[in-house]
Design an enzyme around this catalytic site. Sequence first.
Site, PDB file in Angstrom:
ATOM      1  N   MET A   1       5.299   2.950  -3.519  1.00  0.00           N
ATOM      2  CA  MET A   1       5.862   2.916  -4.874  1.00  0.00           C
ATOM      3  C   MET A   1       6.611   1.606  -5.149  1.00  0.00           C
ATOM      4  O   MET A   1       7.688   1.600  -5.748  1.00  0.00           O
ATOM      5  CB  MET A   1       6.789   4.118  -5.090  1.00  0.00           C
TER       6      MET A   1
ATOM      7  N   ASP B   1      -0.043  17.423  -8.278  1.00  0.00           N
ATOM      8  CA  ASP B   1       0.436  16.096  -8.646  1.00  0.00           C
ATOM      9  C   ASP B   1      -0.641  15.308  -9.382  1.00  0.00           C
ATOM     10  O   ASP B   1      -1.835  15.584  -9.257  1.00  0.00           O
ATOM     11  CB  ASP B   1       0.837  15.310  -7.391  1.00  0.00           C
TER      12      ASP B   1
ATOM     13  N   LYS C   1       3.861  13.013 -11.885  1.00  0.00           N
ATOM     14  CA  LYS C   1       4.553  11.906 -12.539  1.00  0.00           C
ATOM     15  C   LYS C   1       3.635  10.682 -12.480  1.00  0.00           C
ATOM     16  O   LYS C   1       3.127  10.347 -11.426  1.00  0.00           O
ATOM     17  CB  LYS C   1       5.878  11.600 -11.852  1.00  0.00           C
TER      18      LYS C   1
END
Length: 503
Positions: free
Chosen positions: A173, A40, A61
Amino acid sequence: MSEPLPRPFVSLVGAGPGDPGLLTLRAREVLSQADVVLVDALVSPALLAHCPQAEVLNVGKRGFLPSATQDDINALLVAKARENGGQRVVRLKGGDPFVFGRGGEEALACRAAGIAFEIVPGISSALSAAAYAGIPVTHRGLGRSFAVLTGTDRHGPAAYADLAGVDTLVFLMAARHLGQITSDLMAAGRDPHTPAACVQWASTPQQRSVRATLGTLAQRVQEAGLGAPAVTIVGEVAALQAELNWFDPAAMPLHGAQVAVTRTRVQADSTLASLLHGRGAQVSEIPLLRFLPGRAREVAGALGGFDGWVLLCSEQAVRALAQSLLAAGRDLRVLARARLAAVGSGTAQALRDLGLAPDFVPSRSGSRHLGAELPAQPGEVVLHIGSQQPDPVLDAALAARGIECLTLEAYRSEYNDLSAAQRMQLQEAQVVTLASATGARALAGVAGTDFTAAVIGPQTELAAREVGFTRLVLAEHPTLDSLGDAVVWAYRQSGGLSASSQV
């Protein structure tokens, strides 16, 4: 170490919140066995030092930019596990794979494809970010319950109506939608004066945090310029940060520094990296050399029955000596009559690890000191266990005393092929470390000399200048602590510029 993993096999591994020191022992073991690692974006590059043998694929991402879809990642996991007749694949994910990490989806994809898998939990940022900001998610009298939520898909007051009895809310997030989330919470009945905090890049030297109230948090975060990755905490416990904020990277002497620790050993020695990380640096470990077998039969033949001095000038030489003897059908018993000299404390310890006590170690580490202080007499012949390249400093020091030195090639060293990521880490570094003359020559060969470097001793400094380095800071003493101090001075002198972009 446990038994090697079967093939094909997938390990879904949590890398923790950011600090590479928070990786679990099991995760490190799995990385060392991996054939392929799917990593990641938020995983510390330093963790890849545990899997130098693996193919590394970046599937992370970041910042809502175009990237691999989850279906793409699932398919890649299965394809890589089946490749080459079966491979060990590690999916290395920030935090914990089962806490908003889509680890469940990847595990189901493996199960559907008939691929065996395991889950290696990691330290979730949901708890560690709060801890590194000095906020306990539970505290007697202030919070006896907490909930972890994603900030990406719960919007509107109704989404939080069922959380009225939960004392502490932790959002992952949430940076992009923080204004809407705080408004929705207040509309759902949360007091605007509830203490709140936002922590960015938790546990890393880049950590920053903002403490406010629920009603003012979004504005304060925007004013401070905080963004993803960030964790948001809402609840009375957030007020404790004023007293418990123990981790302050801004007060560390290497806060914001990018440091490349160059190494010539087979395995990474995390001691220096940990020391620099503890002073606030973002550290990358760069392997400069790779080692190949040498002339095993020549080594074994020369040592058989030899009763003079055998000189070892690196830990790699000690390992290569043992491997050469075994490759030639011999073992350490051929050294029964020899006297062993180690160039310094690290090499001496490598001998002790093999059950061999060194007969001599110089007062100061280094080939020059070994050659000058070795208790040998003029006319004697000594054997130096090394690579295909003789040590000119050692040879000169011994020759000045009338001692002949013969080098036995126990291994061959070659420049390592650095990956694009490793070259980028070197380019971004404000300081590189050089812990040996070999390391100085290897860095020059691999990436040039346009670096600001902290060097561990005079011999390393001389070798570095001979190959073209000019921006050097010499450690006061030949120790890792002193080398760390030299990095601080070098960083201050660099003015924060990258090591390879200064005028």
